[in-house]
Design an enzyme around this catalytic site. Structure first.
Site, PDB file in Angstrom:
ATOM      1  N   PHE A 115      20.272  48.485 -36.679  1.00  0.00           N
ATOM      2  CA  PHE A 115      20.267  49.185 -35.400  1.00  0.00           C
ATOM      3  C   PHE A 115      20.118  50.680 -35.671  1.00  0.00           C
ATOM      4  CE2 PHE A 115      21.180  48.405 -30.918  1.00  0.00           C
ATOM      5  CZ  PHE A 115      20.950  47.044 -30.851  1.00  0.00           C
ATOM      6  N   GLN A 235      22.666  59.986 -22.498  1.00  0.00           N
ATOM      7  CA  GLN A 235      21.754  59.333 -23.444  1.00  0.00           C
ATOM      8  C   GLN A 235      20.588  58.638 -22.743  1.00  0.00           C
ATOM      9  OE1 GLN A 235      22.890  55.664 -25.908  1.00  0.00           O
ATOM     10  NE2 GLN A 235      22.693  57.305 -27.391  1.00  0.00           N
ATOM     11  N   HIS A 237      17.695  55.953 -23.479  1.00  0.00           N
ATOM     12  CA  HIS A 237      17.305  54.922 -24.444  1.00  0.00           C
ATOM     13  C   HIS A 237      15.782  54.924 -24.531  1.00  0.00           C
ATOM     14  CE1 HIS A 237      16.819  51.069 -26.385  1.00  0.00           C
ATOM     15  NE2 HIS A 237      18.128  50.910 -26.475  1.00  0.00           N
ATOM     16  N   LEU A 247      16.072  47.549 -19.641  1.00  0.00           N
ATOM     17  CA  LEU A 247      16.173  47.805 -21.075  1.00  0.00           C
ATOM     18  C   LEU A 247      15.513  46.741 -21.953  1.00  0.00           C
ATOM     19  CD1 LEU A 247      17.652  50.013 -22.796  1.00  0.00           C
ATOM     20  CD2 LEU A 247      19.165  48.162 -23.442  1.00  0.00           C
ATOM     21  N   GLU A 250      17.334  47.896 -28.566  1.00  0.00           N
ATOM     22  CA  GLU A 250      16.979  48.496 -29.854  1.00  0.00           C
ATOM     23  C   GLU A 250      16.868  47.427 -30.944  1.00  0.00           C
ATOM     24  OE1 GLU A 250      18.756  52.456 -30.251  1.00  0.00           O
ATOM     25  OE2 GLU A 250      19.825  51.539 -31.928  1.00  0.00           O
ATOM     26  N   ARG A 281      18.881  57.249 -30.946  1.00  0.00           N
ATOM     27  CA  ARG A 281      18.159  57.219 -29.666  1.00  0.00           C
ATOM     28  C   ARG A 281      17.688  58.577 -29.181  1.00  0.00           C
ATOM     29  NH1 ARG A 281      22.289  52.822 -27.034  1.00  0.00           N
ATOM     30  NH2 ARG A 281      21.429  51.119 -28.260  1.00  0.00           N
ATOM     31  N   HIS A 347      20.574  55.758 -19.988  1.00  0.00           N
ATOM     32  CA  HIS A 347      21.228  54.555 -20.498  1.00  0.00           C
ATOM     33  C   HIS A 347      22.746  54.658 -20.599  1.00  0.00           C
ATOM     34  CE1 HIS A 347      21.513  50.851 -22.721  1.00  0.00           C
ATOM     35  NE2 HIS A 347      22.084  51.453 -23.747  1.00  0.00           N
ATOM     36  N   ARG A 388      25.540  58.650 -28.677  1.00  0.00           N
ATOM     37  CA  ARG A 388      26.182  57.416 -29.157  1.00  0.00           C
ATOM     38  C   ARG A 388      25.200  56.576 -29.970  1.00  0.00           C
ATOM     39  NH1 ARG A 388      26.090  52.085 -27.495  1.00  0.00           N
ATOM     40  NH2 ARG A 388      25.075  52.481 -25.495  1.00  0.00           N
TER      41      ARG A 388
END
Ligand SMILES: Cc1cc2nc3c(=O)[nH]c(=O)nc-3n(C[C@H](O)[C@H](O)[C@H](O)COP(=O)(O)OP(=O)(O)OC[C@H]3O[C@@H](n4cnc5c(N)ncnc54)[C@H](O)[C@@H]3O)c2cc1C
Length: 573
Positions: A115, A235, A237, A247, A250, A281, A347, A388
């Site tokens: 990730f 954030q 994404h 979404l 990831e 991200r 996100h 994050r």
């Protein structure tokens, strides 16, 4: 009606469920949720939960802690990251024992995949750290924990919406909630209120967030004078479905998917040569917008392609089946054969209600607000810093949700029952009456769309003093217009028209808090990227923002970052 419980947990996502499980059996605990509990947004989580189990390749909690701090662009409080990384394996095995059906390695261990931003050996290469259940990790965790909640007989109030928090002598004595099915306003008298109300991505036009993510859980304490922390860090994404924002996890890149521009170039090789498409991200989102602005968006438009074609149908079916079906349903494309158009989507909110590591909500002098606790996305433990890492949120929910539940049990012994003020629901009842009484006026939907447009155009992935000044002017004019809103539905049953109107006040207030915090931070760090101040400036800005309502105006002040093991360094991947 008046309900009475020792502890009322607002929010039945993973943070709320995990905390309530810890309190059950020790005190009378109830859960309230504006949507049916299992429809909470945690159920939408796709990719997985991070933990250095080392099941697929060597890993260590120190590497996980380092990645969290570096991913957060050194705004992360390192004592908090240490707790998270150290406790992660226990938390994942606990979920396994609760019944979460994780994917398995051929030897039967919990499977793990790569990730963004998760590395081995302090940044040397990507590592497989995310434990997952196909691409529906949140769904299975939600169902499993809700089953545990049912087993423990925890009382739930589904489709009850908190509209106010009630304090007496600076202590929480309960909350006011609206029952969607009947239109009744209730008072919940309690010794403890725990907020676990999730994020507020709905301040933006394009978001991966659910309709319910409108942020009253943050706005209500903010309105009552409690500060909010690090609100400028929003954030985006990188891979939302173009035009929709839905979404595509990831994990798609973790499994080998790559991003391509109009020329078919794998452009992340230029921006993050070591970990490429698996950069964090904030970096990937900026890279996509940079490509688009340079005219390299596909067909000159504002999207790039996510290429999954080389993964093959079998892998897509086994590990990415949900997003495969999203692409088929929403775009009419088969990702095994065709490229998928994507663009960054709002996100996750790094900012929120300031808390200590045991969930106590903190006031402007860092004092504990007696009886008030928070965990999950609505809170700010300074764990995710300025950005994050993927799979660290689910972990945050179960690690700090549990810690908050444990702390509530410890504190209950010295938290008395306090008498509420007279008619604690009066302000809410009045507010509803005023909205319903107005016969003509501004439409809620059009004000909300204008707000989302303003935030998306002026205060999203890239920011500039001029655009944010513009945003602030427009938000304030929308706030004035909000005073004149009118709704068509005056009924009592399932009046979503009314709830939309009430939620809009929170969206406007939080958008203002994000913009003011962002205007004041004159540097670029993590998800906060200023074109007029492109560099990170540790000398002046290695500090957390706090924003508080004072006499109706937001005032900004700061507090230091806790640094223990890792000194700030340039953030390259
Ligand atoms: C599409 C998507 C995929 C994601 N995938 C991952 C992933 O793979 N890994 C990862 O770590 N993170 C992931 N995340 C992030 C993560 O899922 C969220 O941050 C997290 O689930 C938030 O959990 P929570 O318990 O704080 O709140 P939520 O799950 O959002 O729950 C909020 C609860 O509060 C209630 N509530 C809100 N306001 C009120 C009110 N006024 N009155 C009463 N109740 C209220 C809601 O009804 C709900 O029950 C993803 C996020 C999205 C959007």
């Amino acid at each position: 009606m008046v309900f009475k419980h020792d502890v009322v947990v607002v929010g039945a996502g993973l943070a709320g469920l995990r905390a309530a499980l810890e309190v059950a059996g020790n005190a009378d605990v109830a859960l309230i949720s504006k949507v049916y509990p299992t429809r909470s947004h945690s159920g939408a989580a796709q990719g997985g939960i991070a933990a250095a189990l080392g099941n697929e390749e060597p890993d260590s909690w120190e590497w996980h802690m380092y990645d969290t701090v570096k991913g957060g662009d050194y705004l992360t409080d390192q004592n908090v990251a240490e707790i998270l990384a150290q406790d992660a394996p226990r938390a994942v095995y606990e979920l396994e024992h609760f019944g979460v059906p994780f994917n398995r390695t051929p030897e039967g261990k919990i499977a793990q995949r790569a990730f963004g931003g998760h590395t081995r050996d302090f940044g040397k290469a990507a590592v497989k750290r995310a434990c997952y259940a196909a691409d529906r990790s949140g769904r299975v965790m939600m169902d499993t924990l809700y089953f545990q909640v049912e087993r423990k007989g925890i009382k739930a109030y589904p489709e009850f919406q908190m509209l106010d928090l009630i304090f007496k002598d600076k202590q929480v004595v309960g909350l006011v909630a609206y029952e969607l099915a009947t239109g009744e306003v209730h008072f919940f008298h309690s010794r403890v209120v725990m907020l676990a109300t999730g994020g507020y991505g709905k301040i933006y036009k394009t978001t991966s967030n659910a309709f319910a993510n409108t942020g009253e859980g943050l706005y209500i304490p903010y309105r009552a004078g409690i500060p909010l922390e690090d609100m400028e860090f929003v954030q985006f994404h990188p891979t939302g479905i173009y035009g929709l924002g839905v979404l595509l996890t990831e994990a798609a890149r973790g499994e080998g998917g790559v991003l391509r521009n109009d020329a078919g170039e794998r452009f992340m090789e230029r921006y993050a040569p070591t970990i490429k498409d698996l950069a964090p991200r904030d970096m990937v989102s900026r890279a996509i917008w940079t490509e688009i602005r340079a005219g390299r968006g596909v067909g000159g438009k504002d999207y790039v392609h996510l290429d999954l074609t080389h993964l093959g149908e079998k892998k897509l079916a086994e590990r990415l089946s949900d997003i495969t079906s999203f692409v088929k349903i929403y775009l009419g494309l088969d990702p095994a054969r065709e490229l998928v158009p994507v663009q960054p989507t709002c996100h996750y909110m790094m900012g929120g209600i300031p808390c200590d590591v045991d969930g106590h909500v903190l006031g402007d002098k860092h004092e504990i607000i007696t009886g008030l606790y928070a965990a999950g996305e609505c809170s700010c433990l300074s764990l995710h810093g300025a950005n994050r890492l993927g799979c660290n949120s689910l972990l945050d929910l179960v690690v700090f949700g549990r810690r908050t539940g444990l702390q509530i049990v410890r504190d209950l012994g010295r938290l008395p029952w306090n008498e509420p003020p007279e008619n604690p629901d009066r302000a809410t009842v009045e507010r509803i009456r005023r909205i319903k009484e107005r016969k003509t006026g501004e439409k809620v939907g059009s004000l909300r769309s204008s707000l989302q447009e303003v935030m998306t155009t002026n205060c999203s992935v890239f920011r500039h003093e001029e655009t944010m000044e513009q945003a602030l002017l427009e938000i304030r004019s929308l706030q004035e217009r909000y005073a004149r809103i009118a709704i068509d539905n005056k009924g009592l049953k399932f009046n979503t028209d009314l709830l939309d109107a009430l939620e809009l006040e929170a969206l406007l207030g939080l958008a203002e808090a994000v913009t003011v915090s962002a205007l004041n931070r004159k540097e670029s760090r993590g998800a906060h990227s200023r074109e007029d101040y492109p560099e990170r400036n540790d000398e002046e800005w290695l500090k957390h923002t706090l924003i508080q309502k004072k006499d109706g105006e937001p005032r900004v002040f700061y507090k230091p970052v806790t640094i223990t093991r890792f000194q700030p360094k340039p953030r390259t991947y």
